[in-house]
Design a protein around this motif. Structure first.
Motif, short mmCIF file in Angstrom:
data_model
loop_
_atom_site.label_atom_id
_atom_site.label_comp_id
_atom_site.label_asym_id
_atom_site.label_seq_id
_atom_site.Cartn_x
_atom_site.Cartn_y
_atom_site.Cartn_z
N MET A 196 0.83 -1.19 0.00
CA MET A 196 0.00 0.00 0.00
C MET A 196 0.87 1.25 0.00
N SER A 197 0.25 2.41 0.01
CA SER A 197 0.99 3.67 0.04
C SER A 197 1.71 3.83 1.38
N PHE A 198 2.78 4.63 1.40
CA PHE A 198 3.60 4.81 2.59
C PHE A 198 3.21 6.07 3.36
N LYS A 199 3.30 5.99 4.69
CA LYS A 199 3.25 7.18 5.53
C LYS A 199 4.65 7.80 5.50
N ASN A 200 4.75 9.08 5.76
CA ASN A 200 6.07 9.72 5.61
C ASN A 200 6.89 9.81 6.89
N LYS B 140 10.85 10.86 7.24
CA LYS B 140 11.13 12.17 7.83
C LYS B 140 12.18 12.05 8.93
N MET B 141 12.04 11.00 9.78
CA MET B 141 13.02 10.76 10.85
C MET B 141 14.41 10.55 10.27
N ALA B 142 14.50 9.60 9.31
CA ALA B 142 15.80 9.27 8.72
C ALA B 142 16.41 10.46 8.00
N GLY C 234 21.67 13.98 -0.05
CA GLY C 234 21.61 14.21 -1.49
C GLY C 234 20.25 13.92 -2.09
N ARG C 235 19.28 13.58 -1.26
CA ARG C 235 17.91 13.31 -1.72
C ARG C 235 16.93 14.13 -0.90
N THR C 236 15.81 14.46 -1.52
CA THR C 236 14.72 15.06 -0.76
C THR C 236 14.01 13.93 -0.01
N GLU C 237 13.17 14.30 0.92
CA GLU C 237 12.41 13.30 1.67
C GLU C 237 11.55 12.45 0.74
N ALA C 238 10.92 13.07 -0.24
CA ALA C 238 10.07 12.35 -1.20
C ALA C 238 10.90 11.41 -2.06
N GLU C 239 12.08 11.85 -2.48
CA GLU C 239 12.96 11.01 -3.31
C GLU C 239 13.45 9.81 -2.51
N LEU C 240 13.73 10.03 -1.24
CA LEU C 240 14.17 8.93 -0.37
C LEU C 240 13.07 7.87 -0.26
#
Length: 355
Positions: free
Chosen positions: A272-276, A280-282, A328-334
């Motif tokens: 299913m879809s992911f919660k963020n 965000k923590m990482a 080197g990544r945004t939160e969304a990219e991660l």
């Protein structure tokens, strides 16, 4: 590391099926009196009309009864289908309860789990007393209760033949050697995912990021609290912010975190879809995320079973993927990179219909 739910059967009844037959009776008495006072020729034609009306009313009653019967048979069919499904999964000795399905192996697994759980509970209580006596000055990272929980999970899988096959396990071994900490994330569609994930991470200290409701689960709830796992209260925004800070602190203090970013078990089995929250923590802590794919856990313990109905050995597997760096990544990219890695290790029937 840790560990179990009930389903509602639908039924329907129609009031109209019982009240409608009374209407034609009152009408027919009135109609009979009216017809008897008419001339014979008129009486004859009106009698025919009256008969047709009564016949029509009876037809409607029959259709109502038929509809009610059909509704009941539909509900019964659902029960029969579930019973048939349980028999197909767990064998002829399987049966359903209001808490979920059981068969001989599930009962055995439950007895072993509870038996070991009682010892686990006593050990957790003693460790809790130890922290009170020492003023929490010793073992500040709460390694002892995590170790006790890991022993429980390992012995449970050993005695029940439920160890999963681990693929690419050397990735985690090499990562642990580096001395770094990470957020370990996995897909989730069975209670078996919890001991599988703990077994895969190994004997190092780690904390689960879990929903607060798990505190209410017997024994497991105590393990969660004593080990100071990270609990999320989704109904409280302030609590969510505190959870974020607590998770980041554990990562920065050298303690690994693990969680299921879907937030709950997938009933369909598909990702299913992911919660963020986990990402965000990482991301804020600058730590990598290690994607893990758990395969076929629901094939031994689907959501409608209390315990697994067969051993996991030779059926379930865990695929470890290379760590995904947050720098080197945004939160969304991660989050997207981790999701793609998890999907790549899942069988076709567990992959989302659209990524």
């Amino acid at each position: 590391m840790k560990l179990s739910a009930a389903f509602v059967l639908l039924s329907a009844a129609s009031v109209g099926a019982f009240s409608s037959p009374s209407a034609p009776k009152s009408i027919s008495i009135s109609a009979i009196k009216t017809i008897s006072s008419l001339p014979s020729s008129t009486r004859y034609s009106n009698t025919n009309l009256f008969a047709a009306s009564v016949a029509s009313s009876g037809s409607n009653d029959d259709s109502t009864d038929s509809s009610s019967s059909s509704s009941g048979s539909t509900a019964l069919t659902k029960q029969q289908k579930r019973k048939q499904q349980i028999k197909e999964e767990g064998g002829p000795l399987s049966f359903n309860t209001k808490y979920g399905a059981l068969n001989p192996f599930a009962i055995y697994y439950g007895l072993v789990s509870i038996g070991l759980g009682l010892v686990w509970f006593v050990a957790l209580t003693l460790s809790q007393l130890f922290y009170k006596v020492t003023g929490e000055k010793i073992d500040k990272k709460r390694r002892i209760p995590v170790f006790l929980s890991h022993i429980w999970g390992t012995l449970l899988m050993l005695f029940t033949g439920c160890f999963p096959k681990i693929e690419n396990g050397e990735i985690i071994k090499e990562f642990h050697k580096s001395g770094r900490t990470a957020m370990f994330v996995s897909n989730h569609n069975s209670w078996m995912d919890i001991p599988f994930l703990g077994h895969t991470i190994g004997w190092l200290n780690y904390k689960f990021v879990a929903k607060k409701e798990l505190e209410k689960v017997p024994i497991l709830g105590k393990a969660i609290k004593v080990a100071k796992n990270v609990l999320v209260d989704r109904s409280d925004r302030r609590s969510q912010l505190l959870t974020l800070k607590q998770g980041m602190k554990w990562l920065n203090d050298g303690v690994n975190l693990c969680t299921f970013p879907e937030g709950t078990r997938s009933r369909s089995g598909r990702l299913m879809s992911f919660k963020n929250g986990a990402f965000k923590m990482a991301h804020k802590a600058g730590k990598p995320v290690v994607p893990i794919s758990i395969c076929r856990a629901a094939d031994v313990m689907p959501s409608h079973w209390i315990f697994p109905f067969r051993p996991s050995g030779g059926i379930c597997s865990v695929v470890v993927h290379e760590p995904v760096e947050s720098e080197g990544r945004t939160e969304a990219e991660l989050a997207q990179a981790v999701r793609e890695s998890i999907i790549s290790g899942l069988p076709e029937n567990q992959r989302p219909l659209s990524s």
